[in-house]
Design an enzyme around this catalytic site. Structure first.
Site: not given
Ligand code: UD1
Length: 387
Positions: A220
């Site tokens: 991821h």
């Molecule tokens: C975040 C953390 C990362 C951790 C990871 C575990 C940061 C910089 N990164 O990355 O260190 O390893 O979490 O999961 O904080 N999304 C959903 N549903 C959710 C959460 C997120 O659909 O419940 C989508 C968001 O809309 C976004 C993408 O997933 O488009 C990424 O989410 P984001 O919180 O930005 O970072 P992660 O990649 O999850």
């Protein structure tokens, strides 16, 4: 300590790995007299599968407050959390703030605590990939700079912090709360048989995976999944590996979105890869425990595989957790698809790396942390707001 001297400790969580780290801390705080604990959720992760199910399985109490920040760029997320957290902390006035890990929620809360002069502890301090293209590295650097107490999981963390000029008296080697959670939950972990049947019954792959064994995959990190052509070549490598051993691959929302947008699912169709939604903690540790090996770019999974003695191939150019390589079962293979296929072949032929469990990864890190916070609060005579 009398009830009037209760110390108010606020704990911040936001994203999936935070939930695993905070659970043992809340338990340890709850078992000591003299603390009142409040959990504040930033809302960075909000899907049931990324959030609620972790609270349930890890037996984390419902947060007192949810800031509901949701998605955005790293800067947007960090700024939104700061804007929403400041008035909350001004109103609640905790004696001490606790942050875990390296996500955007961690650094945002650390900045607010520093500006409001609330004493701050960082759990999982000192880890460094020395790669500032990684959003988490920026979060780690800033959070550590601002923290009053820095709790370290492995000795490399002490050296990194001393090298950055952080005073030795603030740095405490306590072990790894991620492994506290693993110890606490392993008895309840879901057997791989049950998860595989739930996921792969229709395709018939579950039966093959149970008979032949399987490997578990998570990917991821933005550096691996945000560029569709890079992700495409990694998926092609996984498809090649799956010709030798079935793979179980729960998709993080970030990865799932790129696969959908770039129509990469065509690559996976007909392969021996069981694609799944994000899995719960008890399912995940159950699969890791029984996997022949693991392919990952996650930080926590590198540690869990080392603790469980399962070979791990890390699809990154660097790791902030070098002890998993020096002592554990982890191998850093870089991000080339060919290297991934070659490393998987090697594990299948030779059984993979053996290792040992690092010092203080013994299930008691949270208890050590709480004892240190207690000592700090009495030593520094931080006046209690509640007294
Ligand atoms: C975040 C953390 C990362 C951790 C990871 C575990 C940061 C910089 N990164 O990355 O260190 O390893 O979490 O999961 O904080 N999304 C959903 N549903 C959710 C959460 C997120 O659909 O419940 C989508 C968001 O809309 C976004 C993408 O997933 O488009 C990424 O989410 P984001 O919180 O930005 O970072 P992660 O990649 O999850």
């Amino acid at each position: 300590m009398s009830a009037t001297q209760l110390r108010q400790i606020d704990c911040i969580v936001g994203a999936r790995p935070n939930f695993v780290k905070i659970a043992p801390i809340l338990r340890a705080l709850g078992s000591r007299e003299g603390f009142s604990t409040r959990l504040i959720h930033t809302g960075q992760h909000y899907d049931v599968a990324m959030n609620a199910v972790f609270f349930e399985e890890l037996r984390i109490p419902k947060p007192a407050i949810n800031l509901e920040v949701g998605s955005g760029t790293g800067t947007e997320q960090t700024a939104h959390i700061m804007l929403k957290l400041e008035p909350v902390l001004l109103a609640l006035r905790p004696d001490f703030l606790l942050v875990v890990g390296d996500v955007n929620s961690t650094v945002a809360a650390a900045l607010v605590a520093a500006k409001l002069q609330i004493p701050l502890a960082h759990i999982e301090a000192g880890l460094r990939s020395n790669d500032r293209t990684m959003p988490e590295e920026i979060n780690r650097l800033v959070t550590d700079r601002l923290s009053d107490l820095l709790f370290v999981t492995e000795r490399s963390g002490i050296d990194n912090l001393l090298g950055e000029g952080i005073e030795a008296r603030r740095i405490i080697f306590v072990g790894n709360v991620m492994i506290d959670s693993l110890h606490a939950c392993l008895k309840r972990a879901m057997p791989a048989r049950a998860t595989l049947s739930d996921l792969g019954a229709a395709s018939g792959l579950a039966a093959v995976a149970l008979k032949q064994g399987f490997a578990f995959v998570t990917l991821h990190r933005p550096s691996n999944v945000d560029d569709p052509s890079k992700l495409e070549s990694l998926l092609a490598a996984l498809v090649a590996i799956a010709r030798k051993i079935p793979l179980v691959f729960p998709l993080h929302p970030r990865t799932r979105a790129v696969i959908a947008d770039a129509s990469l699912d065509r690559l996976l169709r007909g392969s021996s890869i069981i694609i799944a939604p994000p899995l719960s903690y008890l399912r995940t540790i159950g699969l890791i425990r029984e996997a022949k090996f693991v392919i990952t770019d996650s930080g926590g999974v590198q540690e869990e595989t080392t603790a469980l003695g399962v070979p791990c191939l890390t699809v990154r150019e660097n790791t902030e957790r070098p002890i998993t390589i020096e002592q554990g079962t982890n191998t850093l293979i870089g991000t080339s698809p060919d290297a991934l296929v070659a490393a998987a072949k090697d594990v299948l032929e030779n059984g993979g790396k053996k290792g040992r469990v690092p010092d203080l990864w013994d299930g008691n890190a949270a208890k050590r942390i709480v004892a240190e916070i207690e000592a700090y609060l009495s030593r520094e005579r931080v006046p209690s707001v509640a007294s």
